[in-house]
Structure formats: C-alpha cells, structure tokens
Write an enzyme that holds these catalytic residues in place. Structure first.
Site, PDB file in Angstrom:
ATOM      1  N   ASP A 175      -0.915   6.113  -3.899  1.00 30.15           N
ATOM      2  CA  ASP A 175      -0.415   4.940  -3.457  1.00 30.15           C
ATOM      3  C   ASP A 175      -1.170   4.194  -2.683  1.00 30.15           C
ATOM      4  OD1 ASP A 175       2.095   3.419  -2.638  1.00 30.15           O
ATOM      5  OD2 ASP A 175       3.046   5.038  -3.926  1.00 30.15           O
ATOM      6  N   HIS A 210       4.539   0.776   1.108  1.00 29.43           N
ATOM      7  CA  HIS A 210       4.915   1.511  -0.140  1.00 29.43           C
ATOM      8  C   HIS A 210       4.788   3.248   0.199  1.00 29.43           C
ATOM      9  CE1 HIS A 210       5.350   2.681  -4.310  1.00 29.43           C
ATOM     10  NE2 HIS A 210       6.502   1.809  -4.343  1.00 29.43           N
ATOM     11  N   SER A 371      10.159   3.916  -7.937  1.00 29.10           N
ATOM     12  CA  SER A 371       9.089   4.402  -6.946  1.00 29.10           C
ATOM     13  C   SER A 371       9.837   5.608  -6.094  1.00 29.10           C
ATOM     14  CB  SER A 371       8.494   3.487  -6.157  1.00 29.10           C
ATOM     15  OG  SER A 371       7.626   2.721  -6.705  1.00 29.10           O
TER      16      SER A 371
END
Length: 597
Positions: A175, A210, A371
């Site tokens: 990520d 994220h 996600s």
C-alpha cells in the site's frame, strides 16, 4: 477469483523449502544474473519510479544469457532499471525521445520472431481503492463503538471466542506504507523487513494514510487502552510501500512488493489498490506468491459500475466488494464495482481505523471503499490461518466463500451474484469451517499441469472431452503459448501404445482457443507444436507420436476477460496408426522415417 491450487505441503514448510531451492537454482543456472548497479527485486535497490511512462516491462526466457539480455536492452536504446527473476521479467528505461509506448508496440510486434521477448507492456499503474467522496471522522477519538457495525456484520465478536490471531501469521500490506510508530500498530508491525519500493529504502513509513488505515483494520492491537481493534488483532503486519504519497504505484513496484512478501514469510497479502488494465507482470507475481501458498485478497474497485478491475480479477485472488449499513443490517455498497470475478463482500463504508494527519502524526479516522472491505477479508483469512483448520489458498477460499451470508436465509444453499459474490464474510463460520465439507465453488480439476486429464482412445482411436473452462486458472511455471497471455489453461496427457499420427482440434468450442503439445517435466517443458486460429477461433495441430513417450496437451484462451475467452471447450483427439516400418524422427516429430512397406 478462480480456484487457487491446493498446495502439497504446509505453508511454512513450503516457504523454507522454496527459499533453499531458489538459492540452488540461482547458483546453478543463469536466471537474470545480477550485475553491478542492478540489484534483483528480492533484495531491492535501484531507481524505480511509480508509473513511469518511459519504462517497459519485458518477460524473457528463464535461461537468457547476460549477453543476450544486454543486447536486447540496447537494441531498443534502453537501460536496464531492475530485474524480477522470480517471474523472469526485467524493467527497461526508455529514452524520452523514443517513448515507451512506441517501443512497447515495436517489441510486441517482434514477439513471434524474437525468442528472447515473451511479453512486453508499459509500466502502468494501480491506485488505492477509495471512492471519490470519503466520510470524515472525529480524529483522535478511539472509541470501539465506532466499529460496532462492521465487526457485527463480520461476526467478529463471536469468532474471537475461537481465535484472535496468532503472532506466527504475517499479513503483508502492500500500500502507501504504514505509520510504524502508531500506538495501535507499533506492537504488530515487522520493522526489520519492511521496505519502500517507491523510494528504494528500508523504511515503509506511510506518507498518505491509506496503508495505515488498512493495517489497522486488519490487526490493530487490542486491550492496550488505545483506539481501535483489528479483525485479527494477534497477527503481525509486514508493511510494504509500493504506492506513492498520491496513492498510485507502478506495476513493477507492485509486482516487486508481491514477490518480496512471498519471499519474506507473508501468509496473506492485502492489495487495496485497483486499475482497469491487465498486467501480465502483476498477474505473474501473484501466481508466484499463491504458488508458494500465500493467500491474496484485493479490492474490487470503487466506480459503482459493472467493470473488470485488477488485480482483484486475476487468477488466485479473492476479489472483495463493499457493504454499507442498512436498516436491515447490510446491503451492497453502491460505490463498489461488480463483475463475474467478485468473490465476497465485507463492510466498506465509514470504517473507523488507524490513520495519520496532514503532518503524518498518528490519529484515527473514517475511510470508505473496497480497500477497507479487502482489509477485513484479509483479517478473516489471517484468523482462519491462526485457527489451523484451513491452511492452503484453496482451503481458505473455500471456507470464506462457502460460509458467506448470501442474504437468502437458506444456509443449505449458496447463491452467487456479481455484486456480492458468495455473500457477506462471516468470520465465526469461516474459522470453524472444515475444508471439504461444502465445496460450493466451481472448479476445473485439470487446470493444473500435475492434474492433467488422461486421454484414453476408444476402439476407433477417438477421444472427446467437453469442459467449462471459465473457472480455470494459470500458474507461474505454465509455459508461454504461441499466442495470447496464457489464461484459463487446462491440461491433458497421452501415453500412446503405438506409433501414430495424432490430430487434435478445438472445433465447436465457445471461445478463442490456443492449443499446444509439450514433452518433458513441469517447469522445463519443450513445445512440440502450437497453433492459434487454424480456422476461425478453432485451433488444430497434428504430430507423429511414438509409444512409451508421454505427451502433454494444453489449451488456453487467447485473452482473459470477455465471452470470447471463456465458456465450453470441446477437445477432439484422433490417433491413426503409422504404417509398419515407419517411425517419427525424435528430433523432428513432423518427419517420419520408413524402412519397409
């Protein structure tokens, strides 16, 4: 997702064996040999750029010499930027004046003529799987009740009565990185093996937020008087940064991170990233990882339309859609992509987890998207590995999908839809599921070389077989066919008892086939003959065979997605006896020597 192959040893034993075997292979043969200034991606260094449009990725033969490799690079005016020996690929920098698109097109045109170029593609990008609009939360408010709906939907509370996660289980989060010193993650992140593939250093610190959010969903610590709780709060996180501060990353970085995770002990890989283009490089990296027994989960994407996105749609990947809260409990999240490859769904809207602020300080907050849903499924997979009932990708996938809640209130039946897959993930049922008790997922039993279906001829020398290849998969050591990208492979084997002429065709098949015949062993097969489109989309080959020799027949689809690349295969084989006194030339099966008539 289509069925991951059952591995034949346990995950941890297999990892150690493969690590040793790979060292032996590198010492024994020339496999993308390292040279000064270029380091293989299993010990990453160099200059990798996220989504560099002046780079191409080229798949080359495993035994290509260093001289041939350098000649190939120089013939296109490029320089060697990186190597991915696990999948026999190299990254080439192309001068701006040449343009990667033009070079890739020229190389692709030359593929049938140049035996050193098996596949070529521009170094594209995938990005984080978040919808355009996000829900924002009250930062630094670590109240567990903010997670209630998601944890209840997963049935995590009940699952924790059975297992909370083993520290021996490792989930790689590929990520934007992870905030390594976040108070809810600092006890679970592995900091001596983390890596940043964007900046090429051993520090996978998050500069976006994220990755930290996804890591918290999977494994945030429990009972530490801090913030939130992860789905599998006893497991470890391996942070690998392949996406930059804007949330996007190149295919070469993503593929390198996947290979690195598999080679460094990951049991689960989470890919909360997405894009609409097919990449052979990323597909091969995933096949490499799942071939070592790693479970891979990925986000289906967030456009809210019927569209195929990657990497969630690749073989061996658990494709995860999103759910949102409803008065009845949960419904499909309307930002979530849907297609025939969606396997399962999990909470994806307004998910509270660990995060960072604009100054990169640790906080908590809400994010939405598939996600987040993928992170929850990765967490459930980690719980299942911790329980010990399921161990391989095939077993984990079966348990997840066959225990999912499809919303029809009929536990004895399973109904799959393109929006929800097999339904909402149910952690408690998954961690107590015994593999093999309810094989609800369609498979093709001979989609792996080791499971090749024997061809047995009738009295007239004929054989036919019909099979729906839609669920079929490919593996990293499958040979590259003479056309297409080698998708949906099915295997047959024949052991003739006489000299003869064998004719094989795919007449009346429902998709565009590529047909090949091989001899040899797995990983070192020799192609005898190959054909694509002898007549329309039908493939046909004829060879002379000899008794006592084993031949393998592989049929693949020309492409990957769409109705022209899936459906029923009709394989037709005929064996006609060669005249007495005649035999095939071992060096050329297409030539017959006759000494008497």
């Amino acid at each position: 997702m289509r069925r991951p192959q059952q591995t034949r040893t346990t995950r941890h034993t297999l990892t150690r064996w493969l690590a040793a075997a790979s060292m032996i292979m590198l010492a024994a043969v020339v496999v993308l040999p390292a040279q000064a200034g270029v380091t293989p991606s299993d010990a990453p260094a160099g200059q990798r750029q996220s989504g560099d449009t002046n780079q191409v990725i080229v798949k080359v033969p495993a035994d290509i010499s260093e001289a041939d490799l350098q000649a190939l690079v120089q013939s296109y005016g490029g320089t060697l930027a990186d190597r991915m020996p696990a999948i026999n690929a190299v990254l080439i920098d192309i001068p701006a004046r040449e343009g990667a698109a033009a070079v890739a097109a020229a190389m692709a045109e030359a593929v049938p003529k140049n035996t050193n170029v098996l596949n070529v593609e521009i170094n594209g990008t995938y990005s984080i799987a978040e919808p355009p609009l996000m829900d924002s939360g009250d930062f630094n408010d670590p109240l567990l009740w903010r997670q209630d709906w998601a944890l209840n939907t997963l049935d995590a509370w009940t699952a924790w009565d059975t297992v909370t996660g083993s520290s021996a289980v490792v989930v790689a989060v590929i990520d934007t990185g992870v905030r390594l010193n976040h108070p809810d993650l600092d006890g679970v992140v592995i900091t001596d093996q983390d890596y940043d593939f964007v900046n090429d250093d051993a520090d996978a610190t998050d500069d976006h937020g994220h990755g930290t959010h996804v890591a918290g969903i999977i494994a945030a610590e429990a009972n530490n008087a801090e913030g939130v709780v992860g789905v599998a709060w006893g497991v470890k996180i391996l942070p690998l940064k392949a996406l930059n501060s804007s949330g996007s990353g190149s295919w070469s970085n993503i593929a390198s991170a996947i290979i690195y995770a598999a080679d460094h002990g990951a049991d689960v890989i989470n890919l909360s990233l997405t894009g609409d283009l097919f990449s052979t490089t990323v597909r091969d990296a995933i096949s490499y990882a799942t071939g070592q027994g790693v479970i891979v989960a990925a986000a289906s994407g967030n456009l809210g339309v019927e569209i195929v996105h990657y990497p969630s749609s690749y073989d061996h990947v658990i494709s995860v859609a999103g759910l949102t809260e409803d008065i009845t409990g949960w419904v499909w999240y309307d930002y979530s992509n849907y297609n025939q490859y969606v396997d399962i769904a999990a909470p994806g809207r307004a998910i509270y987890s660990t995060s960072i602020d604009l100054d990169l300080n640790p906080i908590y907050g809400y994010k939405s998207g598939t996600s987040m849903a993928a992170g929850q499924v990765s967490g459930v997979a980690a719980l299942m590995l911790s329980s010990g009932l399921a161990d391989t990708p095939a077993e984990i996938t079966e348990a997840l999908l066959c225990t999912a809640d499809d919303g029809d209130d009929t536990p004895s039946t399973h109904v799959r839809t393109d929006k929800l897959g097999w339904g909402a993930a149910q952690a408690q049922h998954a961690v107590t599921y015994v593999p093999g008790s309810d094989a609800c997922v369609p498979t093709v039993e001979h989609d792996d070389f080791d499971d090749a279906l024997p061809i047995t001829f009738d009295a007239g020398g004929h054989y036919t077989n019909t099979v729906d290849v839609t669920p079929a998969t490919i593996w990293i050591d499958d040979p590259v066919p003479c056309a297409g990208n080698g998708s949906r492979s099915v295997w047959y084997k024949v052991y003739p008892n006489t000299f003869g002429a064998m004719t094989i065709n795919t007449l009346d098949s429902e998709y565009d086939t590529v047909l090949a015949v091989y001899t040899g062993a797995r990983g070192s097969l020799s192609q005898v003959v190959c054909n694509n489109d002898a007549s329309g989309t039908t493939s046909s080959v004829s060879i002379l065979v000899e008794p006592g020799k084993l031949y393998y027949v592989a049929v693949t689809s020309l492409g990957f997605d769409g109705t022209s690349n899936q459906g029923n295969l009709h394989l037709n084989v005929t064996l006609s006896q060669t005249p007495t006194g005649c035999s095939a030339d071992p060096a050329n099966p297409g030539v017959v020597f006759c000494t008497a008539f």
